[in-house]
Design a protein around this motif. Structure first.
Motif, mmCIF file in Angstrom:
data_model
loop_
_atom_site.group_PDB
_atom_site.id
_atom_site.type_symbol
_atom_site.label_atom_id
_atom_site.label_comp_id
_atom_site.label_asym_id
_atom_site.label_seq_id
_atom_site.Cartn_x
_atom_site.Cartn_y
_atom_site.Cartn_z
ATOM 1 N N ASP A 41 26.449 -19.918 98.181
ATOM 2 C CA ASP A 41 27.235 -19.373 99.289
ATOM 3 C C ASP A 41 26.600 -19.661 100.648
ATOM 4 O O ASP A 41 27.178 -19.344 101.683
ATOM 5 N N PHE A 42 25.418 -20.254 100.654
ATOM 6 C CA PHE A 42 24.730 -20.531 101.913
ATOM 7 C C PHE A 42 25.467 -21.581 102.738
ATOM 8 O O PHE A 42 25.568 -21.465 103.952
ATOM 9 N N THR A 44 28.552 -22.335 103.299
ATOM 10 C CA THR A 44 29.971 -22.093 103.504
ATOM 11 C C THR A 44 30.252 -21.962 104.997
ATOM 12 O O THR A 44 29.351 -21.684 105.796
ATOM 13 N N ASP A 46 32.008 -19.623 106.389
ATOM 14 C CA ASP A 46 31.841 -18.218 106.787
ATOM 15 C C ASP A 46 30.389 -17.905 107.143
ATOM 16 O O ASP A 46 30.109 -17.229 108.130
ATOM 17 N N ASN A 47 29.452 -18.413 106.345
ATOM 18 C CA ASN A 47 28.042 -18.160 106.624
ATOM 19 C C ASN A 47 27.613 -18.870 107.907
ATOM 20 O O ASN A 47 26.858 -18.316 108.703
ATOM 21 N N ASN A 50 28.860 -16.890 110.773
ATOM 22 C CA ASN A 50 28.086 -15.663 110.882
ATOM 23 C C ASN A 50 26.746 -15.933 111.568
ATOM 24 O O ASN A 50 26.338 -15.199 112.466
#
Length: 125
Positions: A41-42, A44, A46-47, A50
């Protein structure tokens, strides 16, 4: 007597002299690859958004300090001013987000305004 450099040594030396300026970039790439291997998930969107949202404040201060230093001055009060402003803004932000029992009150309006005008999600609601 010093050993005579071989062709391989000369090639390595030239390559290293060209890559030495890219050290921080290579380190960043290695950190990103390691983070992605440890947690899928790193890498992505979205990350990434963020991380950019959380570090924008420091980036703005860094750009301002760059202009101050380029103009020949130095100002050490930037960090203390950032802390003072954060310390003053946090209570105001929290007071706008206080909820009444059973309804959102001012917090809901503030949250919608922050999202509509600054693209900042409400973190207190």
């Amino acid at each position: 007597m010093l050993p005579v450099p071989t062709d391989l040594f000369v090639v390595f030396r030239r390559t290293w002299s060209h890559l030495s300026g890219f050290g921080p970039l290579i380190g960043l790439i290695l950190l990103c690859v390691t983070g992605t291997l440890l947690n899928p998930d790193f890498a992505t969107l979205d990350n990434l958004m963020n991380v950019l949202t959380r570090t924008a404040f420091i980036g703005i201060i860094a750009v301002g300090m760059t202009f101050v230093i380029m103009s020949g001055g130095i100002d050490l009060s930037v960090g203390s001013m950032a802390a003072l402003i954060a310390g003053c803004v946090i209570p105001v932000y929290e007071s706008l987000h206080r909820k009444s029992p059973g309804r959102r009150g001012v917090g809901g309006r503030c949250s919608r305004w922050c999202w509509a005008h600054c693209l900042v999600p409400c973190m207190a609601c």
